[in-house]
Scaffold this motif. Structure first.
Motif, PDB file in Angstrom:
ATOM      1  N   HIS A  49       0.899  -1.342  -0.095  1.00 33.31           N
ATOM      2  CA  HIS A  49       0.037   0.096   0.166  1.00 33.31           C
ATOM      3  C   HIS A  49       0.862   1.182   0.128  1.00 33.31           C
ATOM      4  O   HIS A  49       1.588   1.736   1.040  1.00 33.31           O
ATOM      5  CB  HIS A  49      -0.861   0.094   1.412  1.00 33.31           C
ATOM      6  CG  HIS A  49      -2.030   0.952   1.468  1.00 33.31           C
ATOM      7  ND1 HIS A  49      -1.959   2.332   0.445  1.00 33.31           N
ATOM      8  CD2 HIS A  49      -3.263   1.024   1.883  1.00 33.31           C
ATOM      9  CE1 HIS A  49      -3.074   3.000   0.667  1.00 33.31           C
ATOM     10  NE2 HIS A  49      -3.655   2.376   1.540  1.00 33.31           N
ATOM     11  N   LYS A  93      -7.174  -0.017   3.348  1.00 33.98           N
ATOM     12  CA  LYS A  93      -7.817  -1.116   2.390  1.00 33.98           C
ATOM     13  C   LYS A  93      -8.363  -2.103   3.451  1.00 33.98           C
ATOM     14  O   LYS A  93      -7.554  -2.586   4.591  1.00 33.98           O
ATOM     15  CB  LYS A  93      -7.063  -2.014   1.538  1.00 33.98           C
ATOM     16  CG  LYS A  93      -6.586  -0.906   0.144  1.00 33.98           C
ATOM     17  CD  LYS A  93      -5.790  -1.957  -0.820  1.00 33.98           C
ATOM     18  CE  LYS A  93      -5.377  -1.092  -1.965  1.00 33.98           C
ATOM     19  NZ  LYS A  93      -4.484  -1.687  -2.942  1.00 33.98           N
ATOM     20  N   TRP A 112      -9.211  -6.070   4.015  1.00 32.49           N
ATOM     21  CA  TRP A 112      -8.918  -7.281   3.381  1.00 32.49           C
ATOM     22  C   TRP A 112      -9.653  -8.441   4.205  1.00 32.49           C
ATOM     23  O   TRP A 112     -10.029  -8.233   5.337  1.00 32.49           O
ATOM     24  CB  TRP A 112      -7.389  -7.460   3.477  1.00 32.49           C
ATOM     25  CG  TRP A 112      -6.618  -6.943   2.518  1.00 32.49           C
ATOM     26  CD1 TRP A 112      -6.252  -5.453   2.646  1.00 32.49           C
ATOM     27  CD2 TRP A 112      -5.861  -7.362   1.307  1.00 32.49           C
ATOM     28  NE1 TRP A 112      -5.470  -5.467   1.402  1.00 32.49           N
ATOM     29  CE2 TRP A 112      -5.247  -6.375   0.995  1.00 32.49           C
ATOM     30  CE3 TRP A 112      -6.098  -8.536   0.700  1.00 32.49           C
ATOM     31  CZ2 TRP A 112      -4.703  -6.445  -0.256  1.00 32.49           C
ATOM     32  CZ3 TRP A 112      -5.414  -8.961  -0.433  1.00 32.49           C
ATOM     33  CH2 TRP A 112      -4.745  -7.687  -1.146  1.00 32.49           C
ATOM     34  N   SER A 145     -11.683  -0.834  -0.776  1.00 40.09           N
ATOM     35  CA  SER A 145     -10.892   0.285  -0.333  1.00 40.09           C
ATOM     36  C   SER A 145     -11.885   1.280   0.432  1.00 40.09           C
ATOM     37  O   SER A 145     -12.952   1.318   0.125  1.00 40.09           O
ATOM     38  CB  SER A 145     -10.240   0.988  -1.455  1.00 40.09           C
ATOM     39  OG  SER A 145      -9.602   0.610  -2.308  1.00 40.09           O
TER      40      SER A 145
END
Length: 747
Positions: free
Chosen positions: A386, A392, A394, A468
């Motif tokens: 990143h 983000k 996950w 995101s």
């Protein structure tokens, strides 16, 4: 003589309507659109019977995956050696996070002023459970995408601002919010057309859906942006503030909305699962780094496929550069351009660049842009860095057969009709199911939050996905350790089942590894490789004997074929492999192939020669590139290397107590972190110009926004500040600056 009654009767008969002629019956033949809608309705009804209770608390109870904090010494070495030391624990989760040590601050090498535009994918977030393909989105420059993504995040954040409490959605309030959003800018922002039924957009857009129940407190704002990608939102009323965390200010309690990862996660899955809003976003995925550049600098020691002196440099024998230096960031194997070519990576034998495999992809994300459930090509490892921007979210599933099959079972259960038409739907990477559903179906799921400056590693066959939380930029590439071999076998068989071409020949790569047997490091690796070589040999010789016995002619002694090159997989080898794809399963016929006199180009693997054509068996013949003796010699070479080596002596770096501590820390952070809506770069090129005091206040507020405890980590300091007072100052200053801009324009 006719009576009066008779006359009346005649009149009645003359005015009686004629009898309607019956139309012949016809079989109903629905048009394609109607049939598709009918199937979708049937699938929705079937799914509603499976998923009867939507327990949103499951989301907050999903465990966090492991996070590792290597020391400078550990980070200065080969990342693949480090990964081998944590693999025993990390692979049980499918994914893990790695936070570089203090002082890590690589330069961001993407060309922000590149005039080239990249294509995006138009993602309908509210339809991600339907398995539909993504259409093409708008084309953007790097700065143009940031302008769009920032405007979209600010739009969503204003829906939860402290001023938007119940009763604040008056016309005056709506007009005020519309003005604020509209002042963000135009130009690169695409236009949006809104109708009473649907939204067609070339960028992010939202509309509400009043027909679907809202499980969480709904939104209470209404605004429109003309000439931008933000569409009108009709709200459904309710109290938003109660859904969000409270922060204390001074001696009095003041409600301050935090757009935290946990709250955005709830918003996201509410949209996906209940279609409470129709949301379309543009996702800049799989961007060729040759277009706008990699986020990492390019190696001068030939460690990257993009290096002019790839694997030909005479400087590679020099000592490794010191951690934190400019040369270190170019040459370290933590640089994603370099990691596939580490001496411990199987992919280093690939001498041809394959985008996304040994050449990184670049990703530009915005709020809710989604990377759907998938596992990597050939079940390889992947590593994602990143670079900049908002975090983000996950999710990961272990790469065991039980868990991977569980994900596929969920797809088949909830999209059974779609998968009848598209059996390889999982490979399309267009579908997302909530981890709540996977959890209910017995699939183990974990989650991680990735900030700027952090790595996420996914393990072989592990399904992963996420989205995101705002404007960001990431980069990803594949690599493979030697323990990947058994997973590669499974992937190869799966591809043959779906007639899906592989990105490279599995058989060639295995034999190339054997060619370089002296570089195999452990007895376990040699044993796994020898086992796969024996499996390939046994199948090959068995099928050859069966075909020859059936009448296929062996012309290998009469036809001089070019030998397979085993020292590397270069461009010439790849081109040759492309010419010997099995017509049926798309497998690369590396050892041998069956041909027929009826075609000069069609070939078949030994498994599917009977599907090739209808010609008699005596017209078919066998071409052989690898003789039995060569196979036996290759296996013997690997076994001898294994006898020379001892057992692996890698020391595990895993500390269970620390992992538990880090997981608790991540869980608390997930609830309290205030997600930034700032772009990853300046939206306009910085040139000398007159600025107002309001603009100066923005710069002043931003310069003091870094949290003191994070100032030693430049990348993290820009993205992890939890100073809410400063965040409010920035928001107020930006709004003031936007109002000044409007006054200047009207003047």
């Amino acid at each position: 003589m006719t009576s009066l009654n008779d006359n009346n009767e005649g009149d009645n008969m003359s005015t009686r309507p004629s009898k309607r002629i019956r139309v012949p019956t016809q079989n109903f033949a629905p048009d394609p659109e109607t049939a598709e809608e009918q199937r979708m309705l049937e699938q929705a009804l079937a799914n509603s019977r499976k998923d009867t209770v939507r327990d949103v608390e499951i989301l907050s109870n999903i465990p966090f995956g492991p996070t590792f904090y290597p020391t400078k010494e550990e980070f200065s070495g080969d990342p693949l050696i480090y990964l081998e030391k944590i693999r025993s624990v990390a692979e049980k989760y499918g994914i893990c996070k790695i936070v570089p040590p203090e002082g890590w601050n690589p330069p961001f090498s993407v060309d922000l002023d590149c005039p080239k535009k990249f294509q995006t994918k138009d993602q309908s977030i509210h339809r991600l459970q339907e398995g539909i393909s993504f259409g093409d989105g708008t084309e953007y420059s790097v700065r143009g995408y940031q302008k769009m993504a920032t405007a979209w995040s600010k739009k969503w954040k204003r829906r939860y601002s402290a001023s938007e409490t119940p009763g604040a959605d008056t016309e005056d309030g709506a007009e005020k919010k519309e003005t604020d959003v509209g002042a963000i800018g135009e130009g690169d922002l695409p236009s949006t057309t809104v109708s009473s039924l649907e939204v067609t957009s070339t960028g992010p857009s939202i509309t509400s859906s009043s027909s679907v129940p809202h499980t969480d407190p709904p939104v209470t704002s209404s605004s429109t942006v003309e000439g931008s990608d933000l569409s009108k939102t009709e709200d459904k009323g309710g109290n938003v503030a109660n859904n969000y965390e409270m922060k204390m200010g001074g001696d009095t309690q003041q409600e301050t909305v935090i757009m935290s990862p946990e709250n955005l996660e709830r918003d996201y899955w509410d949209i996906v699962e209940t279609q409470s809003h129709e949301v379309d976003v543009d996702y800049g995925n799989d961007i060729d780094t040759s277009e706008v550049g990699s986020g990492f600098p390019i190696s001068q020691r030939g460690r990257s496929v993009n290096s002019p002196n790839f694997q030909k440099s005479d400087r590679d024998d020099l000592p490794e550069p010191e951690f934190g230096t400019e040369e270190y960031y170019r040459e370290t194997f933590w640089n994603l351009n370099n990691i596939p070519n580490s001496k411990n990576s199987v992919l280093r034998h690939l001498k041809v660049g394959i985008n996304g495999i040994n050449v990184p992809w670049l990703y530009f994300g915005c709020l809710f842009s989604t990377f759907c459930w998938h596992n990597e090509d050939n079940y390889m490892y992947s590593i994602n860095y990143h670079h900049k921007g908002a975090p983000k979210q996950w999710y990961g599933v272990p790469g065991t057969k039980q868990d991977a099959d569980g994900v596929e079972r969920v797809f088949k259960n909830y999209l059974s009709m779609k998968m009848r038409d598209v059996p390889d739907l999982l490979h399309h990477i267009t579908t997302s199911f909530s981890p709540r559903i996977l959890n209910q179906e017995g699939v183990r799921v974990c989650k991680l939050l990735q900030h700027a400056g952090e790595y996420i590693v996914t393990f072989p066959r592990a399904f992963h996905g996420g989205f995101s939380l705002g404007p960001n930029c990431g980069e990803a590439v594949n690599f493979a350790l030697h323990d990947w071999i058994p997973h590669a076998v499974d992937a190869n068989e799966r591809y043959r089942t779906f007639a899906r071409p592989s990105v490279f020949s599995h058989d060639r790569l295995v034999y190339t590894m054997a060619h370089w047997a002296k570089e195999l490091r452990t007895k376990e690796i040699c044993s796994a490789l020898a086992q796969e070589l024996r499996r390939l040999k046994n199948e090959e010789l068995l099928l050859r004997a069966k075909l020859i016995k059936a009448g296929v002619r062996d012309v290998s002694n009469d036809v001089a074929l070019p030998p397979n090159r085993l020292d590397q997989l270069d461009e010439e080898s790849a081109d040759y492999d492309d010419k010997r794809l099995c017509h049926s399963c798309k497998h690369i016929c590396f050892f041998s192939a069956v041909c027929c006199e009826c075609s000069e180009s069609k070939v078949s693997c030994l498994r599917h020669s009977h599907y090739m054509c209808r010609c008699s068996i005596n017209r078919k013949y066998l071409l052989v590139w690898t003789k039995e003796k060569e196979m036996n010699d290759t296996i013997a070479k690997v076994e001898r290397r294994g006898e020379e080596l001892g057992d692996s002596n890698l020391v595990s770096l895993v500390n269970d107590d620390l992992l538990e501590k880090y997981a608790t820390k991540d869980k608390n952070h997930h609830k309290t972190y205030d997600v930034s809506v700032d772009p990853i770069c300046a939206l306009e090129k910085e040139v000398p110009q007159l600025v107002s005091s309001a603009t100066s206040s923005i710069a002043s507020a931003r310069s003091s926004s870094a949290s003191p405890e994070l100032k030693h980590h430049p990348v993290q300091a820009s993205s992890r500040s939890n100073d809410t007072v400063t965040a409010q100052q920035i928001t107020s200053a930006e709004q003031l600056g936007e109002n000044v801009v409007q006054v200047d324009q009207s003047a």
